[in-house]
Design a protein around this motif. Structure first.
Motif, PDB file in Angstrom:
ATOM      1  N   TRP A  16      79.588 108.461 115.045  1.00  0.00           N
ATOM      2  CA  TRP A  16      78.731 108.418 116.224  1.00  0.00           C
ATOM      3  C   TRP A  16      77.828 109.639 116.262  1.00  0.00           C
ATOM      4  N   LEU A  17      76.587 109.446 116.654  1.00  0.00           N
ATOM      5  CA  LEU A  17      75.670 110.541 116.936  1.00  0.00           C
ATOM      6  C   LEU A  17      75.825 110.858 118.413  1.00  0.00           C
ATOM      7  N   ILE A  18      76.191 112.081 118.734  1.00  0.00           N
ATOM      8  CA  ILE A  18      76.366 112.505 120.124  1.00  0.00           C
ATOM      9  C   ILE A  18      75.213 113.441 120.462  1.00  0.00           C
ATOM     10  N   ILE A  19      74.333 112.993 121.333  1.00  0.00           N
ATOM     11  CA  ILE A  19      73.191 113.796 121.774  1.00  0.00           C
ATOM     12  C   ILE A  19      73.526 114.337 123.152  1.00  0.00           C
ATOM     13  N   THR A  20      73.352 115.630 123.334  1.00  0.00           N
ATOM     14  CA  THR A  20      73.602 116.270 124.626  1.00  0.00           C
ATOM     15  C   THR A  20      72.298 116.840 125.151  1.00  0.00           C
ATOM     16  N   ASP A  21      71.951 116.482 126.372  1.00  0.00           N
ATOM     17  CA  ASP A  21      70.792 117.056 127.047  1.00  0.00           C
ATOM     18  C   ASP A  21      71.243 118.410 127.585  1.00  0.00           C
ATOM     19  N   ASN A  22      70.657 119.486 127.081  1.00  0.00           N
ATOM     20  CA  ASN A  22      71.107 120.828 127.454  1.00  0.00           C
ATOM     21  C   ASN A  22      70.855 121.156 128.919  1.00  0.00           C
ATOM     22  N   ALA A  23      69.855 120.548 129.542  1.00  0.00           N
ATOM     23  CA  ALA A  23      69.549 120.836 130.945  1.00  0.00           C
ATOM     24  C   ALA A  23      70.574 120.205 131.878  1.00  0.00           C
ATOM     25  N   THR A  24      70.951 118.950 131.626  1.00  0.00           N
ATOM     26  CA  THR A  24      71.860 118.238 132.521  1.00  0.00           C
ATOM     27  C   THR A  24      73.289 118.163 131.999  1.00  0.00           C
ATOM     28  N   ARG A  25      73.501 118.507 130.727  1.00  0.00           N
ATOM     29  CA  ARG A  25      74.796 118.432 130.042  1.00  0.00           C
ATOM     30  C   ARG A  25      75.298 116.988 129.920  1.00  0.00           C
ATOM     31  N   GLN A  26      74.427 116.009 130.080  1.00  0.00           N
ATOM     32  CA  GLN A  26      74.804 114.608 129.915  1.00  0.00           C
ATOM     33  C   GLN A  26      74.807 114.265 128.429  1.00  0.00           C
ATOM     34  N   THR A  27      75.792 113.473 128.012  1.00  0.00           N
ATOM     35  CA  THR A  27      75.893 113.095 126.606  1.00  0.00           C
ATOM     36  C   THR A  27      75.455 111.647 126.418  1.00  0.00           C
ATOM     37  N   TYR A  28      74.937 111.390 125.230  1.00  0.00           N
ATOM     38  CA  TYR A  28      74.454 110.063 124.864  1.00  0.00           C
ATOM     39  C   TYR A  28      75.018 109.700 123.493  1.00  0.00           C
ATOM     40  N   PRO A  29      76.108 108.930 123.427  1.00  0.00           N
ATOM     41  CA  PRO A  29      76.639 108.491 122.130  1.00  0.00           C
ATOM     42  C   PRO A  29      75.806 107.320 121.592  1.00  0.00           C
ATOM     43  N   VAL A  30      75.448 107.399 120.307  1.00  0.00           N
ATOM     44  CA  VAL A  30      74.604 106.373 119.692  1.00  0.00           C
ATOM     45  C   VAL A  30      75.189 106.016 118.329  1.00  0.00           C
ATOM     46  N   GLN A  31      75.193 104.724 118.024  1.00  0.00           N
ATOM     47  CA  GLN A  31      75.620 104.278 116.706  1.00  0.00           C
ATOM     48  C   GLN A  31      74.783 103.065 116.315  1.00  0.00           C
ATOM     49  N   MET A  32      74.329 103.028 115.063  1.00  0.00           N
ATOM     50  CA  MET A  32      73.516 101.931 114.558  1.00  0.00           C
ATOM     51  C   MET A  32      74.155 101.373 113.291  1.00  0.00           C
ATOM     52  N   LEU A  55      63.344 117.592 116.000  1.00  0.00           N
ATOM     53  CA  LEU A  55      64.618 117.313 116.662  1.00  0.00           C
ATOM     54  C   LEU A  55      64.443 116.780 118.077  1.00  0.00           C
ATOM     55  N   ASP A  56      63.603 117.409 118.881  1.00  0.00           N
ATOM     56  CA  ASP A  56      63.473 116.981 120.273  1.00  0.00           C
ATOM     57  C   ASP A  56      62.936 115.558 120.394  1.00  0.00           C
ATOM     58  N   ARG A  57      61.927 115.227 119.613  1.00  0.00           N
ATOM     59  CA  ARG A  57      61.362 113.868 119.668  1.00  0.00           C
ATOM     60  C   ARG A  57      62.373 112.838 119.159  1.00  0.00           C
ATOM     61  N   ALA A  58      63.099 113.177 118.095  1.00  0.00           N
ATOM     62  CA  ALA A  58      64.126 112.267 117.569  1.00  0.00           C
ATOM     63  C   ALA A  58      65.221 112.040 118.617  1.00  0.00           C
ATOM     64  N   CYS A  59      65.643 113.092 119.283  1.00  0.00           N
ATOM     65  CA  CYS A  59      66.677 112.958 120.312  1.00  0.00           C
ATOM     66  C   CYS A  59      66.186 112.109 121.478  1.00  0.00           C
ATOM     67  N   GLN A  60      64.950 112.305 121.905  1.00  0.00           N
ATOM     68  CA  GLN A  60      64.395 111.500 122.997  1.00  0.00           C
ATOM     69  C   GLN A  60      64.377 110.022 122.626  1.00  0.00           C
ATOM     70  N   THR A  61      64.023 109.731 121.389  1.00  0.00           N
ATOM     71  CA  THR A  61      63.972 108.341 120.935  1.00  0.00           C
ATOM     72  C   THR A  61      65.368 107.742 120.831  1.00  0.00           C
ATOM     73  N   PHE A  62      66.300 108.455 120.225  1.00  0.00           N
ATOM     74  CA  PHE A  62      67.651 107.927 120.026  1.00  0.00           C
ATOM     75  C   PHE A  62      68.429 107.838 121.334  1.00  0.00           C
ATOM     76  N   ARG A  63      68.073 108.633 122.331  1.00  0.00           N
ATOM     77  CA  ARG A  63      68.720 108.522 123.635  1.00  0.00           C
ATOM     78  C   ARG A  63      68.477 107.157 124.253  1.00  0.00           C
ATOM     79  N   LYS A  64      67.384 106.503 123.875  1.00  0.00           N
ATOM     80  CA  LYS A  64      67.084 105.167 124.388  1.00  0.00           C
ATOM     81  C   LYS A  64      68.057 104.133 123.840  1.00  0.00           C
ATOM     82  N   LEU A  65      68.763 104.466 122.764  1.00  0.00           N
ATOM     83  CA  LEU A  65      69.753 103.579 122.162  1.00  0.00           C
ATOM     84  C   LEU A  65      71.162 103.868 122.682  1.00  0.00           C
ATOM     85  N   TYR A  66      71.244 104.622 123.735  1.00  0.00           N
ATOM     86  CA  TYR A  66      72.503 105.067 124.334  1.00  0.00           C
ATOM     87  C   TYR A  66      73.474 103.909 124.522  1.00  0.00           C
ATOM     88  N   ALA A  67      74.694 104.088 124.040  1.00  0.00           N
ATOM     89  CA  ALA A  67      75.750 103.080 124.191  1.00  0.00           C
ATOM     90  C   ALA A  67      76.283 103.122 125.619  1.00  0.00           C
TER      91      ALA A  67
END
Length: 75
Positions: A16-32, A55-67
């Motif tokens: 799993w790719l785990i993306i964490t938004d540093n401002a809100t500390r919310q996590t977004y697990p993604v798997q394809m 990195l930032d643009r990739a994270c913004q895009t992959f966050r849309k695939l949030y499980a």
């Protein structure tokens, strides 16, 4: 693998790719998965996006695939 910027932190855990938004500390697990082979393609797709767009643009895009939270990703 661990990547960090001012806005996001990205790491891989058990496929799993785990993306964490540093401002809100919310996590977004993604798997394809590849639709033909069924193989996990998350790491390659994310690395290609980071190389192409940063990195930032990739994270913004992959966050849309949030499980959805009900998806078991920490097995």
């Amino acid at each position: 693998m661990f990547m960090k910027s001012d806005n996001h932190t990205a790491e891989f855990y058990k496929g799993w790719l785990i993306i964490t938004d540093n401002a809100t500390r919310q996590t977004y697990p993604v798997q394809m998965h590849d639709t033909v082979t069924g193989r996990n393609i998350t790491r390659k797709q994310f690395n290609d996006a980071v190389k192409g767009y940063g990195l930032d643009r990739a994270c913004q895009t992959f966050r849309k695939l949030y499980a959805k939270p009900s998806t078991q990703c920490y097995g």
